[in-house]
Motif scaffolding. Structure first.
Motif, PDB file in Angstrom:
ATOM      1  N   SER A  63       0.982  -1.168  -0.121  1.00 34.16           N
ATOM      2  CA  SER A  63      -0.047  -0.008   0.012  1.00 34.16           C
ATOM      3  C   SER A  63       0.930   1.251   0.004  1.00 34.16           C
ATOM      4  O   SER A  63       0.518   2.282  -0.599  1.00 34.16           O
ATOM      5  N   LYS A  64       2.178   1.182   0.578  1.00 29.89           N
ATOM      6  CA  LYS A  64       2.819   2.522   0.730  1.00 29.89           C
ATOM      7  C   LYS A  64       3.644   2.627  -0.422  1.00 29.89           C
ATOM      8  O   LYS A  64       3.494   3.644  -1.060  1.00 29.89           O
ATOM      9  N   ILE A  65       4.055   1.715  -1.284  1.00 27.31           N
ATOM     10  CA  ILE A  65       4.413   1.557  -2.582  1.00 27.31           C
ATOM     11  C   ILE A  65       3.571   1.994  -3.595  1.00 27.31           C
ATOM     12  O   ILE A  65       4.036   2.977  -4.336  1.00 27.31           O
ATOM     13  N   LEU A  66       2.447   1.660  -3.496  1.00 27.17           N
ATOM     14  CA  LEU A  66       1.201   2.176  -4.440  1.00 27.17           C
ATOM     15  C   LEU A  66       1.210   3.787  -4.124  1.00 27.17           C
ATOM     16  O   LEU A  66       0.975   4.435  -5.211  1.00 27.17           O
ATOM     17  N   GLU A  67       1.163   4.013  -3.053  1.00 30.77           N
ATOM     18  CA  GLU A  67       0.802   5.401  -2.414  1.00 30.77           C
ATOM     19  C   GLU A  67       1.945   6.464  -3.103  1.00 30.77           C
ATOM     20  O   GLU A  67       1.759   7.385  -3.752  1.00 30.77           O
ATOM     21  N   GLU A  68       3.100   5.853  -2.815  1.00 27.93           N
ATOM     22  CA  GLU A  68       4.461   6.591  -3.310  1.00 27.93           C
ATOM     23  C   GLU A  68       4.274   6.664  -4.962  1.00 27.93           C
ATOM     24  O   GLU A  68       4.691   7.761  -5.712  1.00 27.93           O
ATOM     25  N   ILE A  74       3.673   9.508  -9.864  1.00 29.33           N
ATOM     26  CA  ILE A  74       2.997   9.938 -11.201  1.00 29.33           C
ATOM     27  C   ILE A  74       2.671  11.332 -11.209  1.00 29.33           C
ATOM     28  O   ILE A  74       2.652  12.090 -12.319  1.00 29.33           O
ATOM     29  N   LYS A  75       1.716  11.913 -10.076  1.00 31.60           N
ATOM     30  CA  LYS A  75       1.320  13.082  -9.985  1.00 31.60           C
ATOM     31  C   LYS A  75       2.346  14.166 -10.118  1.00 31.60           C
ATOM     32  O   LYS A  75       2.334  15.246 -11.033  1.00 31.60           O
ATOM     33  N   SER A  76       3.366  14.092  -9.614  1.00 30.40           N
ATOM     34  CA  SER A  76       4.390  14.888  -9.736  1.00 30.40           C
ATOM     35  C   SER A  76       5.286  14.967 -11.008  1.00 30.40           C
ATOM     36  O   SER A  76       5.456  16.333 -11.763  1.00 30.40           O
ATOM     37  N   LEU A  77       4.987  14.015 -11.710  1.00 27.97           N
ATOM     38  CA  LEU A  77       5.793  13.868 -13.187  1.00 27.97           C
ATOM     39  C   LEU A  77       4.710  14.515 -14.046  1.00 27.97           C
ATOM     40  O   LEU A  77       5.132  15.332 -15.020  1.00 27.97           O
ATOM     41  N   ARG A  78       3.282  14.499 -13.918  1.00 25.60           N
ATOM     42  CA  ARG A  78       2.399  15.069 -14.852  1.00 25.60           C
ATOM     43  C   ARG A  78       2.424  16.571 -14.583  1.00 25.60           C
ATOM     44  O   ARG A  78       2.434  17.300 -15.366  1.00 25.60           O
TER      45      ARG A  78
END
Length: 88
Positions: A42-47, A52-56
């Motif tokens: 869950s932590k890896i998925l959250e990160e 991805i949001k930061s790359l976008r």
């Protein structure tokens, strides 16, 4: 029959663990990817979602900066059109 379900469930969990490990390896080194201790999926998925949001956001920012640069180059239409064609 129960042992078959158990084996199938174990295989599925193993497959998920492998995929999460691969996903973790794609994260930047400052993220949990450099940590050798076990990190919950869950932590890896959250990160990963945050990354991805930061790359976008970075892509949007670069696009905006490029658009401003192209607008400032309008005097040299040939160069602007070549750049626009390359970006499509």
């Amino acid at each position: 029959m129960s042992s078959r379900r158990t084996r199938t469930a174990r295989n599925r969990e193993n497959d998920i663990d492998i995929l999460v490990s691969k996903l973790q390896a794609l994260l930047p080194a400052s993220s949990s990817g450099c940590n050798k201790t076990r990190v919950p999926a869950s932590k890896i998925l959250e990160e990963t979602c945050n990354y991805i949001k930061s790359l976008r956001a970075k892509g949007d920012s670069l696009g905006e900066r490029l658009s401003q640069l192209l607008d400032s180059m309008e005097d040299n239409v040939v160069d602007v059109n070549i750049i626009r064609e390359l970006l499509q």
